[in-house]
Scaffold this active site. Sequence first.
Site, PDB file in Angstrom:
ATOM      1  N   ASN A 151      49.638  41.472  46.729  1.00  0.00           N
ATOM      2  CA  ASN A 151      49.319  42.407  45.657  1.00  0.00           C
ATOM      3  C   ASN A 151      48.865  43.713  46.266  1.00  0.00           C
ATOM      4  O   ASN A 151      47.933  43.732  47.084  1.00  0.00           O
ATOM      5  CB  ASN A 151      48.202  41.854  44.760  1.00  0.00           C
ATOM      6  CG  ASN A 151      48.043  42.683  43.500  1.00  0.00           C
ATOM      7  OD1 ASN A 151      48.964  42.750  42.690  1.00  0.00           O
ATOM      8  ND2 ASN A 151      46.905  43.326  43.338  1.00  0.00           N
ATOM      9  N   GLU A 152      49.561  44.770  45.922  1.00  0.00           N
ATOM     10  CA  GLU A 152      49.167  46.115  46.347  1.00  0.00           C
ATOM     11  C   GLU A 152      48.703  46.142  47.807  1.00  0.00           C
ATOM     12  O   GLU A 152      47.542  46.437  48.102  1.00  0.00           O
ATOM     13  CB  GLU A 152      48.080  46.671  45.436  1.00  0.00           C
ATOM     14  CG  GLU A 152      48.573  46.901  44.026  1.00  0.00           C
ATOM     15  CD  GLU A 152      47.564  47.616  43.138  1.00  0.00           C
ATOM     16  OE1 GLU A 152      46.368  47.615  43.469  1.00  0.00           O
ATOM     17  OE2 GLU A 152      47.980  48.174  42.107  1.00  0.00           O
TER      18      GLU A 152
ATOM     19  N   CYS B 291      42.618  47.882  59.157  1.00  0.00           N
ATOM     20  CA  CYS B 291      41.545  47.168  59.849  1.00  0.00           C
ATOM     21  C   CYS B 291      41.367  47.806  61.220  1.00  0.00           C
ATOM     22  O   CYS B 291      42.347  48.166  61.870  1.00  0.00           O
ATOM     23  CB  CYS B 291      41.943  45.696  59.979  1.00  0.00           C
ATOM     24  SG  CYS B 291      40.816  44.744  61.009  1.00  0.00           S
TER      25      CYS B 291
ATOM     26  N   GLU C  33      52.827  46.847  36.892  1.00  0.00           N
ATOM     27  CA  GLU C  33      51.519  46.901  36.227  1.00  0.00           C
ATOM     28  C   GLU C  33      51.356  48.237  35.511  1.00  0.00           C
ATOM     29  O   GLU C  33      51.746  49.291  36.034  1.00  0.00           O
ATOM     30  CB  GLU C  33      50.382  46.808  37.245  1.00  0.00           C
ATOM     31  CG  GLU C  33      50.154  45.454  37.839  1.00  0.00           C
ATOM     32  CD  GLU C  33      48.922  45.463  38.759  1.00  0.00           C
ATOM     33  OE1 GLU C  33      48.018  46.304  38.576  1.00  0.00           O
ATOM     34  OE2 GLU C  33      48.889  44.630  39.671  1.00  0.00           O
TER      35      GLU C  33
ATOM     36  N   HIS D 167      38.540  46.031  31.293  1.00  0.00           N
ATOM     37  CA  HIS D 167      39.862  46.621  31.547  1.00  0.00           C
ATOM     38  C   HIS D 167      40.831  46.199  30.458  1.00  0.00           C
ATOM     39  O   HIS D 167      40.864  45.030  30.063  1.00  0.00           O
ATOM     40  CB  HIS D 167      40.379  46.166  32.913  1.00  0.00           C
ATOM     41  CG  HIS D 167      41.575  46.926  33.386  1.00  0.00           C
ATOM     42  ND1 HIS D 167      42.822  46.769  32.820  1.00  0.00           N
ATOM     43  CD2 HIS D 167      41.715  47.857  34.347  1.00  0.00           C
ATOM     44  CE1 HIS D 167      43.673  47.581  33.437  1.00  0.00           C
ATOM     45  NE2 HIS D 167      43.027  48.251  34.360  1.00  0.00           N
TER      46      HIS D 167
HETATM   47  C1  GAL Z   1      45.568  47.136  40.146  1.00  0.00           C
HETATM   48  C2  GAL Z   1      45.470  45.687  40.605  1.00  0.00           C
HETATM   49  C3  GAL Z   1      45.211  44.756  39.429  1.00  0.00           C
HETATM   50  C4  GAL Z   1      44.083  45.293  38.569  1.00  0.00           C
HETATM   51  C5  GAL Z   1      44.423  46.683  38.135  1.00  0.00           C
HETATM   52  C6  GAL Z   1      43.369  47.302  37.241  1.00  0.00           C
HETATM   53  O1  GAL Z   1      45.392  48.021  41.191  1.00  0.00           O
HETATM   54  O2  GAL Z   1      46.664  45.283  41.229  1.00  0.00           O
HETATM   55  O3  GAL Z   1      44.916  43.469  39.918  1.00  0.00           O
HETATM   56  O4  GAL Z   1      42.888  45.264  39.281  1.00  0.00           O
HETATM   57  O5  GAL Z   1      44.546  47.506  39.268  1.00  0.00           O
HETATM   58  O6  GAL Z   1      43.703  48.617  36.887  1.00  0.00           O
END
Ligand code: GAL
Length: 688
Positions: A159-160, A165, A312, A363
């Site tokens: 994810n993203e 590091c 998303e 959210h």
């Molecule tokens: C994204 C992330 C999601 C959620 C979302 C909220 O960056 O992949 O899991 O946190 O932001 O805006």
Amino acid sequence: MPAQSYPALLNNHQGFLHGADYNPDQWLQHPHIIEEDFQIISRAGMNSWSLGIFSWAALEPEPGVYRFDWMQDILDRCAQANIAIILATPSGSKPAWLSQAHPEVCRVLQWQGPREPHRGRHNHCPSSEVYRREVSRINGELSRRFGAHPAVKLWHLSNEYGGECRCETCLQGFRRWLQERYGSLDALNDAYWNGFWGHPYNDWEQVHPFEVIHDGLQLDWRRFVTDITVDFMLMEKAAVRQHSDLPVTTNMMGHYPGLDYWRLAPHLDVISNDAYPSFDGRSDESTSLTQAICDANLMRSLGGGKPWLLMESTPSQLNWTENFVMKRPGVHRREMYLQIGAGADGTCYFQWRKGRGGSEKYHGAIIDHAGTHTRVMREVAEYGHTLPQLEAVLGSGVNARVGLIEDWQMRWGLECAHGPRKNPKHKGYMDEIHAWHHAAVSRGLSVDIVPSNGDLSNYDLLLMPMGYQVDEKLGQALERFVGNGGILITSYLSAHCDPHNRCHLGGWPGSGLRQLCGVWAEEMDGLPDGEVVQVTSETHLPGLAATGRARTYCERIHAEDAEVLARYRSEFYAGEPVLCRRAAGKGYAYYLAARMDQAFLDSLIDAVVEAHQVPSILPQRPPPGIIVQERDNGQQRFLFVHNATPTAREAPLPPGTWTDLTHGSTYRDSLSLSGVDSRVLIWQNISS
Ligand code: GAL
């Protein structure tokens, strides 16, 4: 890219994907909630869920103790209900037991600082052998069990991906990466101009990106962070591919500064983006609309023009913004149509149902804590039910005749350089990219994003603002492009450096652009914020604004072999050129020496489009607040018309008869849009 028809986003799914991140593992103790999810999904006009994104701890609560039953159950039900599953690998969030047993899976944020504690998510060390082994194992298990499950259509890798590091292992990896890249320390010393401050190395162990601030080194560190991330992603991909040949994607974040997405893209079957523009529908949001389109255009371009997936977005509010402004009615549909207008063949959300606790309980999601009788749910469903009516659009491309040359190499090159402004963020590379992109898109031009090593041959007009790093190859490609009849507009701070951030000698712009544009930039005035230098135009370019205001960067240029189109009117350099044009071969090269206000830039694009007959969606710039996009499959044209303002607007249409895909009304010449309205029209191919 030329107009053409592309294969479906997923060859195992028909229609638009309309889905959301789905986290049933948060609700396993509440089976009635999961039951409700299955009842609601089709009511919401949706057909897809992204599953398992942060589920590692739910799948493996203790080392080696697997609980795949809940996922099996969800997938079986999805297969029955025809819900397409995008199955995620869980590497974005590691289980606490793993960080506890092997702290080296966590990151080091500061060189010689402590390992991070377990903390939130997205915080693993990409070099950690333990983490790679464990991720590969859990991915392999997922793939073995579900890689051939009929509900699963696409792999969602992690994810993203992002961040870096600074541990010893990553540093050693960087040194190996440098050895492969440069072969010898002599080559590296030369590339970094290490004679400066007496910094040549005679042992690879001396090379230290966290202690030495030479810009070539800093730039290479950023490149390495991308490459180690790609390497990690390929490890994840190989693990799922052990038992599954399904396509893979990973969700990118628009113009995220930390990774060069051009290096990730070739390894992905589907390009995906996460986009959270802060539209609310209360004012003229043209600028935010074109900024969102800029990210969306990047996604299409990363995939070579093919349709992509909005992984998303939110139909509602963002808990991480300063305020908590609601999206006014209609804003959601406009946001989604805008993404489709830029080539998305699927739009999804974070998330399906609000988590009851944790850090994102405020959210936006489709299902609220209160349940489903909400305005947000209604708007999602209304939008979802329009999607089948838009299916003719699926697979179409975008026939962009304009290429905007911008990439991470240009951006990082400028940001790593010490100067011309101190704070890398205040150098304003992305601000200028957005301003030029806005000028083109608000004029009704379709724009592709082109990397500095990209193919330039598809375009009529190329824009290259602040094209900081231009090597010989790009210089020659631009010369060929213009020679063959193309129009180039470039600007101040272009062709200063080679790919190691060493300055070109012989006068800026380098790499042949001085000859191509016919100008020499002798020096540059960096103005404090708020100060402006007045500009006036000559009359040689009809449509160019008569006056304008320059700020931040004002180069003093000499028109060595170019026509002067505008000049500074204040400062000691009053009367000197600020905009020049040179005819070269069959085309023209324009050079803009200062950062100009938006109205002047808009007028420059208008004037150039007019002077050189650059094909555009509309014959003229639409009125303020109207933004148009077009998709085209070679046979049919689809027009997306958006009202960026909260009040009614009349939108001009291109010649011909246009039919609204959702309700069949036909229009010629113009279309009335209520506030924040957005429409998708198909061209009827009836000559006027
Ligand atoms: C994204 C992330 C999601 C959620 C979302 C909220 O960056 O992949 O899991 O946190 O932001 O805006």
